[in-house]
Design an enzyme around this catalytic site. Sequence first.
Site, PDB file in Angstrom:
ATOM      1  N   LYS A 123       4.409  -0.314 -14.199  1.00 26.96           N
ATOM      2  CA  LYS A 123       5.674  -1.035 -14.208  1.00 26.96           C
ATOM      3  C   LYS A 123       5.739  -1.872 -15.483  1.00 26.96           C
ATOM      4  O   LYS A 123       4.731  -2.431 -15.926  1.00 26.96           O
ATOM      5  CB  LYS A 123       5.690  -1.969 -12.989  1.00 26.96           C
ATOM      6  CG  LYS A 123       6.987  -2.736 -12.798  1.00 26.96           C
ATOM      7  CD  LYS A 123       6.790  -3.998 -11.983  1.00 26.96           C
ATOM      8  CE  LYS A 123       6.593  -3.840 -10.510  1.00 26.96           C
ATOM      9  NZ  LYS A 123       7.752  -3.339  -9.764  1.00 26.96           N
ATOM     10  N   ASP A 153      -5.718  -5.810  -5.083  1.00 27.16           N
ATOM     11  CA  ASP A 153      -4.536  -6.686  -5.022  1.00 27.16           C
ATOM     12  C   ASP A 153      -5.027  -8.085  -4.657  1.00 27.16           C
ATOM     13  O   ASP A 153      -6.095  -8.246  -4.071  1.00 27.16           O
ATOM     14  CB  ASP A 153      -3.528  -6.196  -3.963  1.00 27.16           C
ATOM     15  CG  ASP A 153      -2.128  -6.761  -4.211  1.00 27.16           C
ATOM     16  OD1 ASP A 153      -1.245  -5.998  -4.663  1.00 27.16           O
ATOM     17  OD2 ASP A 153      -1.916  -7.972  -3.977  1.00 27.16           O
ATOM     18  N   ASP A 205       1.522  -1.212 -10.342  1.00 25.38           N
ATOM     19  CA  ASP A 205       2.834  -1.749  -9.956  1.00 25.38           C
ATOM     20  C   ASP A 205       2.719  -3.274  -9.911  1.00 25.38           C
ATOM     21  O   ASP A 205       3.511  -3.948  -9.273  1.00 25.38           O
ATOM     22  CB  ASP A 205       3.210  -1.180  -8.573  1.00 25.38           C
ATOM     23  CG  ASP A 205       4.694  -1.307  -8.251  1.00 25.38           C
ATOM     24  OD1 ASP A 205       5.495  -1.511  -9.178  1.00 25.38           O
ATOM     25  OD2 ASP A 205       5.053  -1.213  -7.061  1.00 25.38           O
ATOM     26  N   TRP A 219       2.162   3.077  -2.409  1.00 25.24           N
ATOM     27  CA  TRP A 219       1.785   4.060  -3.446  1.00 25.24           C
ATOM     28  C   TRP A 219       0.493   4.779  -3.026  1.00 25.24           C
ATOM     29  O   TRP A 219       0.381   5.998  -3.152  1.00 25.24           O
ATOM     30  CB  TRP A 219       1.591   3.377  -4.812  1.00 25.24           C
ATOM     31  CG  TRP A 219       2.874   3.068  -5.524  1.00 25.24           C
ATOM     32  CD1 TRP A 219       4.115   2.970  -4.979  1.00 25.24           C
ATOM     33  CD2 TRP A 219       3.034   2.818  -6.933  1.00 25.24           C
ATOM     34  NE1 TRP A 219       5.039   2.670  -5.962  1.00 25.24           N
ATOM     35  CE2 TRP A 219       4.406   2.566  -7.153  1.00 25.24           C
ATOM     36  CE3 TRP A 219       2.158   2.764  -8.014  1.00 25.24           C
ATOM     37  CZ2 TRP A 219       4.930   2.285  -8.428  1.00 25.24           C
ATOM     38  CZ3 TRP A 219       2.662   2.479  -9.278  1.00 25.24           C
ATOM     39  CH2 TRP A 219       4.026   2.251  -9.479  1.00 25.24           C
ATOM     40  N   GLY A 223       0.760  -1.251   0.000  1.00 19.79           N
ATOM     41  CA  GLY A 223       0.000   0.000   0.000  1.00 19.79           C
ATOM     42  C   GLY A 223       0.785   1.292   0.000  1.00 19.79           C
ATOM     43  O   GLY A 223       0.207   2.359   0.199  1.00 19.79           O
ATOM     44  N   ASP A 272      -8.446 -10.602  -7.945  1.00 19.59           N
ATOM     45  CA  ASP A 272      -7.566 -10.680  -9.118  1.00 19.59           C
ATOM     46  C   ASP A 272      -8.031  -9.670 -10.168  1.00 19.59           C
ATOM     47  O   ASP A 272      -9.150  -9.792 -10.684  1.00 19.59           O
ATOM     48  CB  ASP A 272      -7.634 -12.117  -9.661  1.00 19.59           C
ATOM     49  CG  ASP A 272      -6.686 -12.341 -10.834  1.00 19.59           C
ATOM     50  OD1 ASP A 272      -6.210 -11.360 -11.429  1.00 19.59           O
ATOM     51  OD2 ASP A 272      -6.435 -13.518 -11.146  1.00 19.59           O
TER      52      ASP A 272
HETATM   53  C1  SAM Z   1       5.508  -4.767  -6.258  1.00 17.79           C
HETATM   54  S1  SAM Z   1       4.028  -5.169  -5.420  1.00 17.79           S
HETATM   55  C2  SAM Z   1       3.196  -3.626  -5.338  1.00 17.79           C
HETATM   56  C3  SAM Z   1       3.765  -2.649  -4.329  1.00 17.79           C
HETATM   57  C4  SAM Z   1       2.879  -1.447  -4.141  1.00 17.79           C
HETATM   58  N1  SAM Z   1       2.938  -0.549  -5.288  1.00 17.79           N
HETATM   59  C5  SAM Z   1       3.252  -0.640  -2.934  1.00 17.79           C
HETATM   60  O1  SAM Z   1       3.681   0.493  -3.108  1.00 17.79           O
HETATM   61  O2  SAM Z   1       3.085  -1.114  -1.798  1.00 17.79           O
HETATM   62  C6  SAM Z   1       3.133  -6.022  -6.680  1.00 17.79           C
HETATM   63  C7  SAM Z   1       1.751  -6.479  -6.274  1.00 17.79           C
HETATM   64  O3  SAM Z   1       1.036  -6.903  -7.451  1.00 17.79           O
HETATM   65  C8  SAM Z   1       0.049  -7.806  -6.994  1.00 17.79           C
HETATM   66  N2  SAM Z   1      -0.552  -8.552  -8.127  1.00 17.79           N
HETATM   67  C9  SAM Z   1       0.064  -9.395  -8.981  1.00 17.79           C
HETATM   68  N3  SAM Z   1      -0.820  -9.898  -9.840  1.00 17.79           N
HETATM   69  C10 SAM Z   1      -2.032  -9.343  -9.546  1.00 17.79           C
HETATM   70  C11 SAM Z   1      -3.348  -9.481 -10.093  1.00 17.79           C
HETATM   71  N4  SAM Z   1      -3.601 -10.298 -11.123  1.00 17.79           N
HETATM   72  N5  SAM Z   1      -4.357  -8.776  -9.533  1.00 17.79           N
HETATM   73  C12 SAM Z   1      -4.105  -7.961  -8.469  1.00 17.79           C
HETATM   74  N6  SAM Z   1      -2.881  -7.791  -7.919  1.00 17.79           N
HETATM   75  C13 SAM Z   1      -1.858  -8.472  -8.440  1.00 17.79           C
HETATM   76  C14 SAM Z   1       0.822  -8.699  -6.022  1.00 17.79           C
HETATM   77  O4  SAM Z   1      -0.042  -9.382  -5.153  1.00 17.79           O
HETATM   78  C15 SAM Z   1       1.725  -7.675  -5.322  1.00 17.79           C
HETATM   79  O5  SAM Z   1       1.202  -7.291  -4.073  1.00 17.79           O
END
Ligand code: SAM
Length: 203
Positions: free
Chosen positions: A159, A79, A119, A62, A60, A95
């Site tokens: 990203k 997420d 992200d 961002w 969280g 998802d």
């Molecule tokens: C690098 S982290 C994000 C960090 C976040 N921007 C922060 O500042 O805290 C990537 C996130 O993408 C989520 N993610 C990956 N595939 C996803 C999907 N299909 N739907 C939702 N979230 C997804 C993962 O669960 C993970 O928590």
Amino acid sequence: MKKNKFSKNWIIKQKRDIYVKKSKLEGYRSRAVYKLQEINEKFKLIKNNALVVDLGAAPGSWSQYISRNFKSSKIISIDLKDIEPIKNLFHIKGDFTEDDQKIKIQNYFGKKVDLIISDMAVNTTGNKSVDSLVTGELCIEAMNFAVELLNKKGTFISKLFMGASFNEIVALGKKTFNQVDIFKPPSSRKDSKENFIICRNLR
Ligand SMILES: C[S@@+](CC[C@H](N)C(=O)[O-])C[C@H]1O[C@@H](n2cnc3c(N)ncnc32)[C@H](O)[C@@H]1O
């Protein structure tokens, strides 16, 4: 590299990392916050009163950054994981690639939004080509979603990794937005293929 060796290296890197220390001091949940901050400092994208969608938001940081710094902004996030509450944030655990979840996000504000940030990344496998390909798919899906939900002057930040789908993603961005930039924030680890695409003003 074996998985436990990979995790051990990750822990060593985290302990030495200045952004990890800074995020703890400033009360942010992840060092990832500095990537969004640096993107915003360079491109001046986020405004007060913004309606924002945060894709792949956990843990969280961002959303914390936007909630803290941009008065009256409102955020919906999604997420696979849950996140601790943040002021002015509504979170969906689910998802993003499922249609039902996209509809929930689209209906939340009942109008077009100003900013969509993604992200999203899958758990790294250690195989950089596989990681970049799968994360590229998520970026394309997020961009297509942004085209539907952003207002004409809106911004999409995502990203993406340097890899097989990089050129395809940039081409798609240029086809749908008037202004497209690629930026690697200083806080993005040097040994990672991570970059960010910043798309502004829908065509
Ligand atoms: C690098 S982290 C994000 C960090 C976040 N921007 C922060 O500042 O805290 C990537 C996130 O993408 C989520 N993610 C990956 N595939 C996803 C999907 N299909 N739907 C939702 N979230 C997804 C993962 O669960 C993970 O928590």
